[in-house]
Design a protein around this motif. Structure first.
Motif, PDB file in Angstrom:
ATOM      1  N   ASN A  84       1.223   2.745  -0.482  1.00 26.87           N
ATOM      2  CA  ASN A  84       1.828   2.141  -1.669  1.00 26.87           C
ATOM      3  C   ASN A  84       1.886   3.128  -2.832  1.00 26.87           C
ATOM      4  N   VAL A  85       0.808   3.872  -3.026  1.00 26.77           N
ATOM      5  CA  VAL A  85       0.760   4.836  -4.130  1.00 26.77           C
ATOM      6  C   VAL A  85       1.789   5.947  -3.931  1.00 26.77           C
ATOM      7  N   PHE A  88       5.362   4.660  -4.457  1.00 31.84           N
ATOM      8  CA  PHE A  88       5.637   4.448  -5.883  1.00 31.84           C
ATOM      9  C   PHE A  88       5.882   5.779  -6.584  1.00 31.84           C
ATOM     10  N   TYR A 163       5.037  -4.791   1.379  1.00 28.91           N
ATOM     11  CA  TYR A 163       4.274  -3.952   0.450  1.00 28.91           C
ATOM     12  C   TYR A 163       5.067  -2.695   0.083  1.00 28.91           C
ATOM     13  N   GLY A 164       5.670  -2.084   1.082  1.00 30.55           N
ATOM     14  CA  GLY A 164       6.406  -0.848   0.833  1.00 30.55           C
ATOM     15  C   GLY A 164       7.599  -1.049  -0.075  1.00 30.55           C
ATOM     16  N   SER A 167       6.633  -1.751  -3.662  1.00 28.90           N
ATOM     17  CA  SER A 167       6.297  -0.521  -4.390  1.00 28.90           C
ATOM     18  C   SER A 167       7.555   0.227  -4.811  1.00 28.90           C
ATOM     19  N   LEU A 170       9.149  -1.658  -7.767  1.00 30.16           N
ATOM     20  CA  LEU A 170       8.398  -1.423  -9.001  1.00 30.16           C
ATOM     21  C   LEU A 170       8.662  -0.022  -9.543  1.00 30.16           C
ATOM     22  N   ALA A 171       8.770   0.943  -8.650  1.00 34.13           N
ATOM     23  CA  ALA A 171       9.054   2.312  -9.083  1.00 34.13           C
ATOM     24  C   ALA A 171      10.442   2.414  -9.704  1.00 34.13           C
TER      25      ALA A 171
END
Length: 204
Positions: A84-85, A88, A163-164, A167, A170-171
């Motif tokens: 996820n990090v 993003f 989840y992917g 992210s 959101l990015a």
């Protein structure tokens, strides 16, 4: 405007970017040279994106694939957090650079002078951003397959996929918001800010 037309506009923007980057250094630049430069630019961009995608997959997949049954749950949690990090950060950097490039190269000003409605502008901007992050969009399904196979769980596939893409979304929001702040500080007209922001939010 249909999506096909929006993609054609993106192609024109890419062509103009290559032309603008070389016209000052090569006074003999003609149509044939421009086509060669465009092919080379696309090839280099594709290779860079593939390397970035491969590096991300190499960081998140091996811990899950190599984990023992006892350590599998912890490995999936750790790899998913990293997944996820990385998604993003990667999408944020690519989209921030792309949206700022749209302004720095003057493309948005040109588009806003054309008879384009908010929906048309939305499609062009989103097509441009999707074009820039397209290879990254293959990371979530690849990682989701690995997780689902190791956990022997179909719901795990859809959860990792969600989840992917969450992210990534959101990015996108964060990169556009940052671009709005930077453009505002540089004195961009209010109409452009409002149109672009409305186009982006309508596209989600």
């Amino acid at each position: 405007m249909r999506w096909e037309e929006a993609w054609r506009v993106v192609g024109v923007l890419d062509r103009e970017a290559v032309y603008g980057a070389h016209r000052g250094s090569d006074p003999t630049l003609d149509e044939l040279k421009l086509l060669r430069l465009m092919r080379w630019s696309k090839t280099v961009s594709l290779l860079e994106n593939l390397v970035a995608v491969l590096l991300v997959l190499l960081m998140i997949c091996p811990p899950v694939l190599l984990a023992s049954p006892v350590e599998l749950g912890e490995a999936v949690r750790g790899a998913t957090m990293l997944y996820n990090v990385l998604l993003f950060m990667l999408v944020f950097m690519v989209c921030s650079t792309s949206t700022l490039a749209l302004q720095e190269l003057g493309y948005l000003k040109v588009l806003l002078q054309l008879p384009l409605g908010p929906e048309d502008l939305k499609k062009v901007v989103m097509a441009y951003l999707i074009h820039e992050v397209a290879p990254i969009l293959f990371i979530p399904p690849a990682y989701a397959v690995v997780v689902a196979e190791r956990l022997a769980s179909i719901p795990a596939f859809f959860l990792a996929l969600a989840y992917g893409y969450a992210s990534i979304s959101l990015a996108l929001v964060a990169s556009i918001s940052l671009s709005m702040v930077l453009w505002k500080k540089r004195g961009l007209v209010k109409g452009l800010r409002s149109k672009l922001m409305r186009a982006f939010w309508n596209s989600l």
